[in-house]
Design a protein around this motif. Structure first.
Motif, PDB file in Angstrom:
ATOM      1  N   PRO A   1      17.005   0.998   5.635  1.00  0.00           N
ATOM      2  CA  PRO A   1      16.714   2.107   4.713  1.00  0.00           C
ATOM      3  C   PRO A   1      16.082   1.673   3.392  1.00  0.00           C
ATOM      4  N   GLU A   2      16.088   0.364   3.092  1.00  0.00           N
ATOM      5  CA  GLU A   2      15.486  -0.121   1.852  1.00  0.00           C
ATOM      6  C   GLU A   2      14.009   0.241   1.807  1.00  0.00           C
ATOM      7  N   HIS A   3      13.322   0.044   2.912  1.00  0.00           N
ATOM      8  CA  HIS A   3      11.905   0.381   3.020  1.00  0.00           C
ATOM      9  C   HIS A   3      11.672   1.865   2.744  1.00  0.00           C
ATOM     10  N   THR A   4      12.513   2.717   3.323  1.00  0.00           N
ATOM     11  CA  THR A   4      12.348   4.168   3.183  1.00  0.00           C
ATOM     12  C   THR A   4      12.539   4.598   1.733  1.00  0.00           C
ATOM     13  N   ARG A   5      13.567   4.058   1.077  1.00  0.00           N
ATOM     14  CA  ARG A   5      13.823   4.431  -0.323  1.00  0.00           C
ATOM     15  C   ARG A   5      12.638   4.065  -1.210  1.00  0.00           C
ATOM     16  N   LEU A   6      12.076   2.890  -0.983  1.00  0.00           N
ATOM     17  CA  LEU A   6      10.957   2.469  -1.821  1.00  0.00           C
ATOM     18  C   LEU A   6       9.690   3.254  -1.492  1.00  0.00           C
ATOM     19  N   LYS A   7       9.422   3.465  -0.221  1.00  0.00           N
ATOM     20  CA  LYS A   7       8.213   4.192   0.173  1.00  0.00           C
ATOM     21  C   LYS A   7       8.249   5.623  -0.354  1.00  0.00           C
ATOM     22  N   ASP A   8       9.435   6.245  -0.354  1.00  0.00           N
ATOM     23  CA  ASP A   8       9.563   7.633  -0.793  1.00  0.00           C
ATOM     24  C   ASP A   8       9.226   7.831  -2.267  1.00  0.00           C
ATOM     25  N   VAL A   9       9.264   6.753  -3.037  1.00  0.00           N
ATOM     26  CA  VAL A   9       8.955   6.855  -4.465  1.00  0.00           C
ATOM     27  C   VAL A   9       7.553   7.421  -4.687  1.00  0.00           C
ATOM     28  N   ALA A  10       6.587   7.008  -3.857  1.00  0.00           N
ATOM     29  CA  ALA A  10       5.200   7.406  -4.094  1.00  0.00           C
ATOM     30  C   ALA A  10       4.559   8.104  -2.899  1.00  0.00           C
ATOM     31  N   VAL A  11       5.325   8.376  -1.839  1.00  0.00           N
ATOM     32  CA  VAL A  11       4.702   8.899  -0.620  1.00  0.00           C
ATOM     33  C   VAL A  11       4.011  10.237  -0.854  1.00  0.00           C
TER      34      VAL A  11
END
Length: 439
Positions: free
Chosen positions: A120-130
């Motif tokens: 989920p680390e990837h998802t949390r970071l990607k969601d910042v600017a998606v």
């Protein structure tokens, strides 16, 4: 063994493995694509063993790449917690891996960037600017991108005659677009360009500093130094945006919060490095590839000149043809079976996007550049959770570029041989002499 001969044991011939795994093997593109073809036909999923590198599965088929990409829990980008050392999604040789571990305390993860993370680390970071990267939001930036394209075309008109299309002109356009959207001042773009070239050109003698020996350790050190150079610049940028928020991508990321806390600077830096490198280098390569193929295929150039509606097809085919990110590496976190092959926990797999994008099971006449190709199911932007967050920016930028470029050129032709970057990861055409006449 000739690459036209099939093995008797299911092994990959040394010359094929070296062509694909080593940076030097990528300089001769016809030989590289022949090696990919040989793999797909004879050993579509096999272990490449090259001196100086750890053994790695070479994944050459479109379907196998997609299956691995859609299963990040099993095939990890970061390397799960059960085995020490992590995973580097960019293949290095053993000396490079050892140098990376010496900098990180034993971990191959050198960046807190999206390509290096798993959910989920990837998802949390990607969601910042998606949401910022969605097509609906990007519509608001079309005029800005078109203005940059028209400015570039004015500079092209001055170069009327013979010049290197990439080095003397094209490199500046994608860099200016992404830095403008990012919020980096124009006067700092040369610094970003130099660091980006060091980042991608670690194995390319033309990008090496003259006083640096060409060794695996030096390549890894250059990569690390480029990252540190980016960090030094971006540290001041984060501080500025937090003190003086602005409506740009740097401001969005710098001021993003997860669970009520600012993103760590490490995560911000990882975002910024990814944008500052892949955000322009891959677009430059794809545009240059599209132009090069139009020069080689007058029938295709005529199609797109006669009907600008074909520009969308040109963009997609240029991206398929270039596949400017050539691979990512995944590590198996449990035993698995792919296309009948038993993959063991801890095995690493090199996903060969360029090969997958020439797979005859997916593409009719895959070795022909065809801007009318429908459908065009290329995986140049990856697939699944790791699909490139910036793909819509890249396609919009390329579309606008060709809309402005084609009407402004009366004639253009090759004026010498092209040259390809020496890299097994990112890149493609880096020199392209042309002779042009402005309309």
């Amino acid at each position: 063994m000739s690459t036209t001969e099939a093995p008797t044991t299911g092994q990959i011939p040394d010359e094929v493995a070296r062509r694909i795994v080593t940076p030097e093997g990528h300089v001769d593109e016809p030989a590289l694509y022949e090696a990919y073809r040989w793999l797909r036909e004879h050993v579509p999923l096999g272990v490449g063993r090259v001196e100086g590198y750890d053994p790695v599965w070479l994944v050459s088929k479109h379907a196998d790449i997609m299956e691995i990409e859609r299963n990040p829990t099993i095939f990890s980008s970061a390397g799960g917690p059960d085995e020490p050392g992590g995973n580097n999604p960019i293949l290095q040789n053993q000396a490079g891996d050892a140098f990376t571990k010496s900098l990180t305390g034993g971990n191959l993860r050198i960046l807190d960037a999206i390509p290096y993370l798993d959910p989920p680390e990837h998802t949390r970071l990607k969601d910042v600017a998606v949401d910022w990267f969605r097509p609906a939001n990007l519509k608001g930036y079309e005029d800005r991108i078109r203005g940059s394209a028209r400015e570039a075309m004015e500079e092209l008109a001055v170069k009327d005659g013979e010049f290197d299309l990439i080095q003397d002109w094209l490199l500046a356009f994608p860099m200016h677009v992404i830095m403008t959207l990012f919020g980096v001042p124009r006067e700092d773009e040369p610094q970003m360009h130099a660091l980006s070239q060091e980042f991608f050109g670690t194995d390319d003698p033309d990008v090496k500093k003259p006083d640096v020996e060409v060794t695996p350790e030096a390549a890894a050190e250059q990569f690390a130094n480029a990252i540190q150079g980016f960090y030094g610049y971006f540290d001041a940028l984060v501080e500025d945006r937090r003190a003086n928020p602005k409506d740009d991508l740097a401001g969005l990321i710098s001021n993003a919060k997860v669970d009520g806390e600012y993103l760590s600077k490490g995560y911000c830096f990882g975002y910024f490095v990814a944008i500052a490198t892949a955000g322009h280098d891959t677009t430059t390569t794809s545009i240059a590839t599209g132009i090069d193929e139009l020069l080689r295929r007058p029938d295709q150039l005529a199609l797109v000149r006669e009907d600008p509606k074909n520009i969308g097809g040109l963009v997609n085919e240029a991206i398929r043809w270039a596949s400017p990110i050539k691979h990512f590496v995944r590590r198996a976190e449990e035993d698995a079976v792919i296309s009948g092959q038993e993959i063991r926990k801890g095995d690493r797999l090199m996903l060969l996007y360029q090969s997958g994008n020439r797979d005859a099971d997916v593409f009719d006449d895959p070795d022909t550049f065809d801007l009318t190709r429908r459908p065009n199911k290329h995986i140049a932007f990856g697939y699944g959770p790791h699909a490139c967050i910036g793909q819509h920016v890249a396609k919009l930028e390329m579309k606008i570029f060709f809309e402005e470029f084609l009407p402004r050129i009366e004639s253009i032709e090759a004026a010498g041989p092209t040259k390809v970057a020496q890299s097994n990861f990112g890149g493609g055409l880096k020199k392209m002499p042309v002779r042009s006449t402005a309309a």
